[in-house]
Design a protein around this motif. Structure first.
Motif, PDB file in Angstrom:
ATOM      1  N   ALA A  80       0.839  -1.210   0.000  1.00 14.05           N
ATOM      2  CA  ALA A  80       0.000   0.000   0.000  1.00 14.05           C
ATOM      3  C   ALA A  80       0.869   1.253   0.000  1.00 14.05           C
ATOM      4  CB  ALA A  80      -0.920  -0.004   1.215  1.00 14.05           C
ATOM      5  N   ALA A  81       1.994   1.207   0.724  1.00 11.34           N
ATOM      6  CA  ALA A  81       2.899   2.359   0.749  1.00 11.34           C
ATOM      7  C   ALA A  81       3.451   2.641  -0.640  1.00 11.34           C
ATOM      8  CB  ALA A  81       4.041   2.098   1.736  1.00 11.34           C
ATOM      9  N   LEU A  82       3.817   1.585  -1.376  1.00 12.69           N
ATOM     10  CA  LEU A  82       4.322   1.764  -2.735  1.00 12.69           C
ATOM     11  C   LEU A  82       3.235   2.299  -3.657  1.00 12.69           C
ATOM     12  CD1 LEU A  82       6.576   1.440  -4.796  1.00 12.69           C
ATOM     13  CD2 LEU A  82       5.856  -0.937  -5.135  1.00 12.69           C
ATOM     14  N   ALA A  83       2.003   1.790  -3.495  1.00 11.76           N
ATOM     15  CA  ALA A  83       0.892   2.271  -4.315  1.00 11.76           C
ATOM     16  C   ALA A  83       0.629   3.748  -4.066  1.00 11.76           C
ATOM     17  CB  ALA A  83      -0.370   1.453  -4.022  1.00 11.76           C
ATOM     18  N   LEU A  84       0.709   4.183  -2.795  1.00 11.21           N
ATOM     19  CA  LEU A  84       0.536   5.597  -2.467  1.00 11.21           C
ATOM     20  C   LEU A  84       1.648   6.435  -3.073  1.00 11.21           C
ATOM     21  CD1 LEU A  84      -0.581   5.552   1.268  1.00 11.21           C
ATOM     22  CD2 LEU A  84      -1.869   6.455  -0.660  1.00 11.21           C
ATOM     23  N   PHE A  85       2.857   5.945  -3.000  1.00 12.11           N
ATOM     24  CA  PHE A  85       4.011   6.653  -3.556  1.00 12.11           C
ATOM     25  C   PHE A  85       3.779   6.949  -5.043  1.00 12.11           C
ATOM     26  CE2 PHE A  85       8.117   6.838  -5.651  1.00 12.11           C
ATOM     27  CZ  PHE A  85       8.862   7.655  -4.824  1.00 12.11           C
ATOM     28  N   ILE A  86       3.343   5.935  -5.787  1.00 12.02           N
ATOM     29  CA  ILE A  86       3.098   6.097  -7.224  1.00 12.02           C
ATOM     30  C   ILE A  86       1.929   7.046  -7.471  1.00 12.02           C
ATOM     31  CG2 ILE A  86       2.423   4.876  -9.327  1.00 12.02           C
ATOM     32  CD1 ILE A  86       3.905   2.422  -8.201  1.00 12.02           C
ATOM     33  N   LYS A  87       0.901   6.948  -6.611  1.00 20.17           N
ATOM     34  CA  LYS A  87      -0.293   7.779  -6.770  1.00 20.17           C
ATOM     35  C   LYS A  87       0.026   9.271  -6.620  1.00 20.17           C
ATOM     36  CE  LYS A  87      -4.948   7.947  -6.839  1.00 20.17           C
ATOM     37  NZ  LYS A  87      -5.817   7.295  -7.840  1.00 20.17           N
ATOM     38  N   LEU A  88       1.045   9.594  -5.830  1.00 18.93           N
ATOM     39  CA  LEU A  88       1.363  10.991  -5.547  1.00 18.93           C
ATOM     40  C   LEU A  88       2.233  11.644  -6.617  1.00 18.93           C
ATOM     41  CD1 LEU A  88       2.100  10.752  -1.719  1.00 18.93           C
ATOM     42  CD2 LEU A  88      -0.002  11.522  -2.821  1.00 18.93           C
ATOM     43  N   ILE A  89       2.830  10.869  -7.480  1.00 19.13           N
ATOM     44  CA  ILE A  89       3.764  11.423  -8.471  1.00 19.13           C
ATOM     45  C   ILE A  89       3.125  12.499  -9.357  1.00 19.13           C
ATOM     46  CG2 ILE A  89       5.128  10.852 -10.520  1.00 19.13           C
ATOM     47  CD1 ILE A  89       5.928   8.257  -9.147  1.00 19.13           C
ATOM     48  N   ILE A 123      -0.994  14.400   8.687  1.00 20.00           N
ATOM     49  CA  ILE A 123       0.308  14.084   8.077  1.00 20.00           C
ATOM     50  C   ILE A 123       0.449  14.628   6.656  1.00 20.00           C
ATOM     51  CG2 ILE A 123       0.664  12.034   9.501  1.00 20.00           C
ATOM     52  CD1 ILE A 123      -0.223  10.328   7.129  1.00 20.00           C
ATOM     53  N   THR A 124      -0.547  15.350   6.171  1.00 13.28           N
ATOM     54  CA  THR A 124      -0.412  15.973   4.855  1.00 13.28           C
ATOM     55  C   THR A 124       0.628  17.093   4.917  1.00 13.28           C
ATOM     56  OG1 THR A 124      -2.278  17.430   5.382  1.00 13.28           O
ATOM     57  CG2 THR A 124      -2.748  15.454   4.078  1.00 13.28           C
ATOM     58  N   PRO A 125       1.262  17.431   3.801  1.00  9.52           N
ATOM     59  CA  PRO A 125       2.281  18.496   3.812  1.00  9.52           C
ATOM     60  C   PRO A 125       1.656  19.867   4.006  1.00  9.52           C
ATOM     61  CG  PRO A 125       1.854  17.759   1.577  1.00  9.52           C
ATOM     62  CD  PRO A 125       1.116  16.815   2.477  1.00  9.52           C
ATOM     63  N   ILE A 126       2.494  20.872   4.123  1.00  5.26           N
ATOM     64  CA  ILE A 126       2.020  22.249   4.297  1.00  5.26           C
ATOM     65  C   ILE A 126       1.074  22.607   3.161  1.00  5.26           C
ATOM     66  CG2 ILE A 126       2.740  24.673   4.368  1.00  5.26           C
ATOM     67  CD1 ILE A 126       5.348  23.731   5.635  1.00  5.26           C
ATOM     68  N   ALA A 127      -0.007  23.266   3.509  1.00  4.85           N
ATOM     69  CA  ALA A 127      -1.070  23.542   2.549  1.00  4.85           C
ATOM     70  C   ALA A 127      -0.614  24.492   1.444  1.00  4.85           C
ATOM     71  CB  ALA A 127      -2.284  24.142   3.264  1.00  4.85           C
ATOM     72  N   ALA A 128      -1.035  24.180   0.218  1.00  5.12           N
ATOM     73  CA  ALA A 128      -0.774  25.090  -0.894  1.00  5.12           C
ATOM     74  C   ALA A 128      -1.458  26.432  -0.653  1.00  5.12           C
ATOM     75  CB  ALA A 128      -1.258  24.464  -2.199  1.00  5.12           C
ATOM     76  N   ASN A 129      -2.569  26.425   0.099  1.00 10.50           N
ATOM     77  CA  ASN A 129      -3.255  27.678   0.398  1.00 10.50           C
ATOM     78  C   ASN A 129      -2.421  28.591   1.293  1.00 10.50           C
ATOM     79  OD1 ASN A 129      -5.456  27.168  -1.163  1.00 10.50           O
ATOM     80  ND2 ASN A 129      -6.840  26.650   0.498  1.00 10.50           N
ATOM     81  N   THR A 130      -1.412  28.048   1.960  1.00  6.48           N
ATOM     82  CA  THR A 130      -0.474  28.898   2.695  1.00  6.48           C
ATOM     83  C   THR A 130       0.242  29.828   1.719  1.00  6.48           C
ATOM     84  OG1 THR A 130      -0.116  27.228   4.413  1.00  6.48           O
ATOM     85  CG2 THR A 130       1.582  28.901   4.160  1.00  6.48           C
ATOM     86  N   PRO A 152      -6.735  12.531  -3.048  1.00 13.47           N
ATOM     87  CA  PRO A 152      -6.338  11.300  -3.760  1.00 13.47           C
ATOM     88  C   PRO A 152      -5.891  10.184  -2.823  1.00 13.47           C
ATOM     89  CG  PRO A 152      -5.400  13.237  -4.820  1.00 13.47           C
ATOM     90  CD  PRO A 152      -5.977  13.704  -3.519  1.00 13.47           C
ATOM     91  N   VAL A 153      -5.204  10.544  -1.734  1.00  8.93           N
ATOM     92  CA  VAL A 153      -4.761   9.537  -0.771  1.00  8.93           C
ATOM     93  C   VAL A 153      -5.958   8.946  -0.035  1.00  8.93           C
ATOM     94  CG1 VAL A 153      -3.321   9.108   1.256  1.00  8.93           C
ATOM     95  CG2 VAL A 153      -2.560  10.716  -0.497  1.00  8.93           C
ATOM     96  N   ALA A 154      -6.895   9.798   0.381  1.00 10.63           N
ATOM     97  CA  ALA A 154      -8.085   9.322   1.097  1.00 10.63           C
ATOM     98  C   ALA A 154      -8.915   8.391   0.216  1.00 10.63           C
ATOM     99  CB  ALA A 154      -8.931  10.514   1.551  1.00 10.63           C
ATOM    100  N   LEU A 155      -9.022   8.720  -1.058  1.00  7.42           N
ATOM    101  CA  LEU A 155      -9.783   7.863  -1.973  1.00  7.42           C
ATOM    102  C   LEU A 155      -9.128   6.495  -2.096  1.00  7.42           C
ATOM    103  CD1 LEU A 155     -12.143   7.616  -3.964  1.00  7.42           C
ATOM    104  CD2 LEU A 155     -10.648   8.533  -5.743  1.00  7.42           C
TER     105      LEU A 155
END
Length: 307
Positions: free
Chosen positions: A3-12, A261-268, A110-113
């Motif tokens: 699942a970690a590898l699948a998430l890694f690919i999903k985020l690219i 655990i999401t990164p700093i918001a783009a809205n920042t 995308p991660v939650a989905l």
């Protein structure tokens, strides 16, 4: 770890979008400030409105945004107090936005989905609205206080439409009103624009990839708040609710932890650009946190969720 590898690919693809934003800003002279205004005053309120209208609202569910909002505010105020003591370059007002919220929409959806499926995604979006409300109220106010008086900052917050969009959607949803089907494609397209423009504006804020960290004290404090303090607070609430309060189930605990655990918001970057409050510092640190999250999120998910 599969699942970690699948998430890694999903985020690219998200990182490709950031790179496209940098190209647009570097070679096409695209204006991040103009896009920031569109995001803050048009796109984000539309996404908030449609998300709440689609959610099955119960008293417990309605309270979820308030719960997440409270957690965001606590983290923000604690780290703002620290930032005012260690940052002397005028960037301290951006710390609350950097640590209090996260890239829960552009990055987290995308991660939650992938993790929760369609049904769990709706619950995650309701929790996510707490971060959006924080960004558009307390977070914006604290950032604006770096340049404006209390009254002027409050006036600017009162002009932000996302809070009104949330309140209107709750009232209409509870009244049994739904979005007419003719407008469904419009809101679908706005959600797509929300994701694409939100990630691109990070890249637009980076004129050069040299010196991304900017002030290392700012970057270190932002990283500590976002990737240490917030997850620890989420885990503490998870334990407290599971063993003492008994209000929410596992799905809610997992959704709040994913938000943490999401990164700093783009809205920042959007708000820092709009207020002209250390926008390059915000953009550089946000991009670094986004790169860091590419490995951090899959590992944390595999560890905490047992994936």
């Amino acid at each position: 770890m599969a699942a970690a590898l699948a998430l890694f690919i999903k985020l690219i693809p998200l990182y490709v979008t950031v790179a496209l934003g940098w190209i647009a800003g570097r070679y096409l002279q695209a204006s991040g400030k103009h896009i920031a205004g569109i995001m803050l005053y048009i796109v984000t309120p539309s996404v908030v409105f449609s998300g709440v209208m689609a959610a099955p609202l119960t008293p417990q569910v309605i309270l979820l945004p308030a719960l997440v909002f409270g957690l965001c505010t606590f983290i923000a105020l604690v780290h703002l107090a620290i930032a005012r003591k260690v940052l002397t370059d005028g960037s301290a007002p951006i710390i609350p936005l950097s640590v209090g919220t996260g890239n829960t929409g552009y990055f987290g959806i995308p991660v939650a989905l992938l993790l929760f499926g369609e049904q769990g995604l709706a619950l995650y979006i309701v929790c996510m609205l707490g971060t959006t409300l924080f960004e558009n109220s307390v977070g914006f106010y604290l950032a604006a206080r770096g340049k404006y008086s209390i009254r002027a900052a409050l006036v600017r917050v009162a002009r932000l439409p996302s809070v009104y969009a949330f309140a209107a959607a709750v009232a209409l949803n509870l009244s049994g009103v739904s979005i007419p089907s003719v407008f469904t494609p419009l809101f679908d397209n706005l959600r797509g624009a929300y994701s694409i423009l939100g990630m691109m504006i990070i890249g637009m804020g980076i004129l050069s990839f040299r010196g991304l960290a900017g002030n290392p004290v700012f970057t270190g404090l932002a990283f500590f708040g976002k990737f240490v303090s917030w997850p620890l607070l989420a885990l503490a609430f998870w334990w407290l609710d599971a063993h003492v309060l008994g209000i929410y189930d596992l799905a809610v605990h997992q959704a709040i932890f994913l938000i943490s655990i999401t990164p700093i918001a783009a809205n920042t970057v959007v708000i820092a650009t709009l207020l002209d409050a250390a926008p390059r510092q915000a953009a550089g640190t946000t991009l670094l946190s986004t790169l860091f999250a590419l490995g951090f999120i899959p590992l944390m998910i595999a560890w905490v969720f047992g994936a």
